[in-house]
Motif scaffolding. Structure first.
Motif, PDB file in Angstrom:
ATOM      1  N   PRO A 106      56.234 -10.795 -18.524  1.00  0.00           N
ATOM      2  CA  PRO A 106      55.746  -9.820 -17.536  1.00  0.00           C
ATOM      3  C   PRO A 106      54.418 -10.217 -16.897  1.00  0.00           C
ATOM      4  O   PRO A 106      54.159  -9.847 -15.755  1.00  0.00           O
ATOM      5  N   GLU A 107      53.590 -10.977 -17.628  1.00  0.00           N
ATOM      6  CA  GLU A 107      52.310 -11.393 -17.051  1.00  0.00           C
ATOM      7  C   GLU A 107      52.525 -12.355 -15.881  1.00  0.00           C
ATOM      8  O   GLU A 107      51.796 -12.303 -14.882  1.00  0.00           O
ATOM      9  N   LEU A 108      53.547 -13.219 -15.971  1.00  0.00           N
ATOM     10  CA  LEU A 108      53.826 -14.131 -14.866  1.00  0.00           C
ATOM     11  C   LEU A 108      54.465 -13.382 -13.706  1.00  0.00           C
ATOM     12  O   LEU A 108      54.180 -13.674 -12.541  1.00  0.00           O
ATOM     13  N   VAL A 109      55.314 -12.404 -14.001  1.00  0.00           N
ATOM     14  CA  VAL A 109      55.906 -11.595 -12.935  1.00  0.00           C
ATOM     15  C   VAL A 109      54.813 -10.865 -12.164  1.00  0.00           C
ATOM     16  O   VAL A 109      54.814 -10.828 -10.923  1.00  0.00           O
ATOM     17  N   ALA A 110      53.851 -10.304 -12.875  1.00  0.00           N
ATOM     18  CA  ALA A 110      52.751  -9.601 -12.213  1.00  0.00           C
ATOM     19  C   ALA A 110      51.935 -10.564 -11.359  1.00  0.00           C
ATOM     20  O   ALA A 110      51.547 -10.238 -10.226  1.00  0.00           O
ATOM     21  N   ALA A 111      51.685 -11.766 -11.883  1.00  0.00           N
ATOM     22  CA  ALA A 111      50.951 -12.769 -11.106  1.00  0.00           C
ATOM     23  C   ALA A 111      51.754 -13.208  -9.890  1.00  0.00           C
ATOM     24  O   ALA A 111      51.199 -13.426  -8.799  1.00  0.00           O
ATOM     25  N   PHE A 112      53.065 -13.321 -10.067  1.00  0.00           N
ATOM     26  CA  PHE A 112      53.960 -13.699  -8.969  1.00  0.00           C
ATOM     27  C   PHE A 112      53.846 -12.674  -7.838  1.00  0.00           C
ATOM     28  O   PHE A 112      53.720 -13.032  -6.654  1.00  0.00           O
ATOM     29  N   ARG A 113      53.863 -11.409  -8.196  1.00  0.00           N
ATOM     30  CA  ARG A 113      53.777 -10.366  -7.168  1.00  0.00           C
ATOM     31  C   ARG A 113      52.414 -10.400  -6.480  1.00  0.00           C
ATOM     32  O   ARG A 113      52.329 -10.140  -5.271  1.00  0.00           O
ATOM     33  N   ARG A 114      51.367 -10.730  -7.212  1.00  0.00           N
ATOM     34  CA  ARG A 114      50.050 -10.863  -6.570  1.00  0.00           C
ATOM     35  C   ARG A 114      50.035 -12.033  -5.603  1.00  0.00           C
ATOM     36  O   ARG A 114      49.426 -11.958  -4.529  1.00  0.00           O
ATOM     37  N   SER A 115      50.699 -13.134  -5.971  1.00  0.00           N
ATOM     38  CA  SER A 115      50.783 -14.287  -5.072  1.00  0.00           C
ATOM     39  C   SER A 115      51.484 -13.921  -3.771  1.00  0.00           C
ATOM     40  O   SER A 115      51.044 -14.287  -2.677  1.00  0.00           O
ATOM     41  N   ILE A 116      52.582 -13.198  -3.895  1.00  0.00           N
ATOM     42  CA  ILE A 116      53.348 -12.781  -2.720  1.00  0.00           C
ATOM     43  C   ILE A 116      52.517 -11.842  -1.846  1.00  0.00           C
ATOM     44  O   ILE A 116      52.498 -11.968  -0.615  1.00  0.00           O
ATOM     45  N   ALA A 117      51.814 -10.921  -2.488  1.00  0.00           N
ATOM     46  CA  ALA A 117      50.981  -9.978  -1.730  1.00  0.00           C
ATOM     47  C   ALA A 117      49.845 -10.712  -1.017  1.00  0.00           C
ATOM     48  O   ALA A 117      49.515 -10.382   0.133  1.00  0.00           O
ATOM     49  N   MET A 118      49.253 -11.690  -1.693  1.00  0.00           N
ATOM     50  CA  MET A 118      48.195 -12.478  -1.060  1.00  0.00           C
ATOM     51  C   MET A 118      48.714 -13.176   0.186  1.00  0.00           C
ATOM     52  O   MET A 118      48.093 -13.132   1.249  1.00  0.00           O
ATOM     53  N   LEU A 119      49.882 -13.831   0.058  1.00  0.00           N
ATOM     54  CA  LEU A 119      50.427 -14.555   1.198  1.00  0.00           C
ATOM     55  C   LEU A 119      50.791 -13.602   2.332  1.00  0.00           C
ATOM     56  O   LEU A 119      50.571 -13.917   3.510  1.00  0.00           O
ATOM     57  N   ARG A 120      51.321 -12.431   1.988  1.00  0.00           N
ATOM     58  CA  ARG A 120      51.695 -11.454   3.015  1.00  0.00           C
ATOM     59  C   ARG A 120      50.475 -11.053   3.847  1.00  0.00           C
ATOM     60  O   ARG A 120      50.577 -10.850   5.059  1.00  0.00           O
ATOM     61  N   ASP A 121      49.314 -10.973   3.211  1.00  0.00           N
ATOM     62  CA  ASP A 121      48.105 -10.534   3.904  1.00  0.00           C
ATOM     63  C   ASP A 121      47.277 -11.692   4.452  1.00  0.00           C
ATOM     64  O   ASP A 121      46.256 -11.462   5.107  1.00  0.00           O
ATOM     65  N   GLU A 122      47.699 -12.906   4.188  1.00  0.00           N
ATOM     66  CA  GLU A 122      46.908 -14.074   4.592  1.00  0.00           C
ATOM     67  C   GLU A 122      46.916 -14.234   6.113  1.00  0.00           C
ATOM     68  O   GLU A 122      47.983 -14.298   6.734  1.00  0.00           O
ATOM     69  N   PRO A 123      45.745 -14.336   6.730  1.00  0.00           N
ATOM     70  CA  PRO A 123      45.720 -14.614   8.172  1.00  0.00           C
ATOM     71  C   PRO A 123      46.000 -16.093   8.411  1.00  0.00           C
ATOM     72  O   PRO A 123      45.160 -16.955   8.130  1.00  0.00           O
ATOM     73  N   CYS A 124      47.195 -16.414   8.847  1.00  0.00           N
ATOM     74  CA  CYS A 124      47.521 -17.832   9.071  1.00  0.00           C
ATOM     75  C   CYS A 124      48.218 -17.983  10.419  1.00  0.00           C
ATOM     76  O   CYS A 124      49.141 -17.249  10.746  1.00  0.00           O
TER      77      CYS A 124
END
Length: 297
Positions: free
Chosen positions: A221-239
């Motif tokens: 579950p700790e990796l799943v939570a980190a995975f979701r944070r990665s996805i959220a970061m990319l979603r908000d990334e100004p690129c």
């Protein structure tokens, strides 16, 4: 050392006595034809190139004081790397810095050979650095059971999430993207040209939730939570420009094809690309977890 690392070390020693080069020896066997499907290098901007075979890409940044290479690809891909650098007016011995997105063989297999040839310094997350030193990930990696060992990389400079690195006249920020591997890292920077102004560039790590063997994300579950944070970061990334090692993961393959076809405005500049990639892999992660929940234990 992991057993696979010991096997690789023995193979390297055996290979050396036969006169072949242990750092450039092909590692993918019959799959090399797939991995090395040809593609043309793309000059995204005057100081940014997108190079490599169709399925295993690298970014190259001209900093004015040497080249930054993002990912190294496979040992058997080195001739393509050299050729693509030459088409853009560079040489492999001009690579001074090598940034790693993840420690899988298709991203990192050629690092040791490139370092030997260029003296480049290697930068990666702590988790990735540990895997690079062994030449293969440990059991914490969701794909561990299907990975191929490669020549170890002993000297790695560890970088943290949000750390800014200065290379020549370019400042690059490390962005943690755990999930596909525990130590995956993306890289972001800004490039400016008189003709087209400034653009925020993001070179993303892989976000696919593939597993091998008995690995289940639900058991971590700790990796799943980190995975979701990665996805959220990319979603908000100004690129403005999104690239990735596997171009089809980010849609960079389609944008590059459109650029070569002369499409206007410039299809490589797609501000919604980061959000689209994030949404794509959020859906796939949910599907992976649903499959695991439905599978008999």
């Amino acid at each position: 050392m992991h057993r696979a690392g010991l096997v690789l070390a023995a193979a390297l020693l055996s290979g050396a006595t036969r006169g072949d080069d242990p750092l450039t020896r092909p590692i993918t066997g019959s799959d090399a034809t797939l991995w090395l499907q040809p593609d043309a290098p793309l000059r995204v901007f005057p100081k940014l190139g997108y190079i490599g075979p169709k399925w295993v890409k690298q970014g190259v940044i001209d900093t004015g004081k040497g080249l930054v290479l993002i990912d190294a690809g496979l040992p058997e891909g080195l001739p393509v790397l050299r050729a693509h650098l030459a088409e853009l007016g560079y040489r492999i011995d001009q690579v001074r810095w090598l940034l790693v997105t993840e420690p899988h063989y298709d991203h990192a297999g050629a690092i040791a050979a490139i370092v030997r040839e260029s003296g480049a310094r290697v930068y990666a997350s702590a988790s990735t650095a540990a895997a690079l030193r062994h030449g293969i990930s440990g059991d914490e990696d969701p794909q561990r059971a299907s990975l191929i060992a490669f020549a170890p990389v002993r000297n790695v400079i560890i970088v943290k999430d949000g750390q800014r690195l200065r290379f020549g006249n370019v400042s690059i920020t490390a962005r943690a993207m755990p999930g596909h591997t525990p130590g995956s890292m993306g890289w972001s920077w800004q490039t400016c040209t008189p003709a087209s102004g400034c653009a925020k560039v993001f070179f993303a790590a892989s976000l696919n939730s593939l597993t091998a063997g008995t690995y289940r994300y639900r058991d971590h579950p700790e990796l799943v939570a980190a995975f979701r944070r990665s996805i959220a970061m990319l979603r908000d990334e100004p690129c403005d420009v999104l690239l990735s090692n596997h171009a089809d993961h980010s849609g960079a393959d389609l944008r590059a094809a459109a650029r070569r076809a002369g499409t206007t405005p410039d299809p490589m500049r797609t501000p919604e690309a980061c959000k689209a990639m994030a949404d794509k892999y959020a859906t796939l992660l949910d599907a992976q977890l649903a499959r695991e929940d439905a599978a008999p234990k």
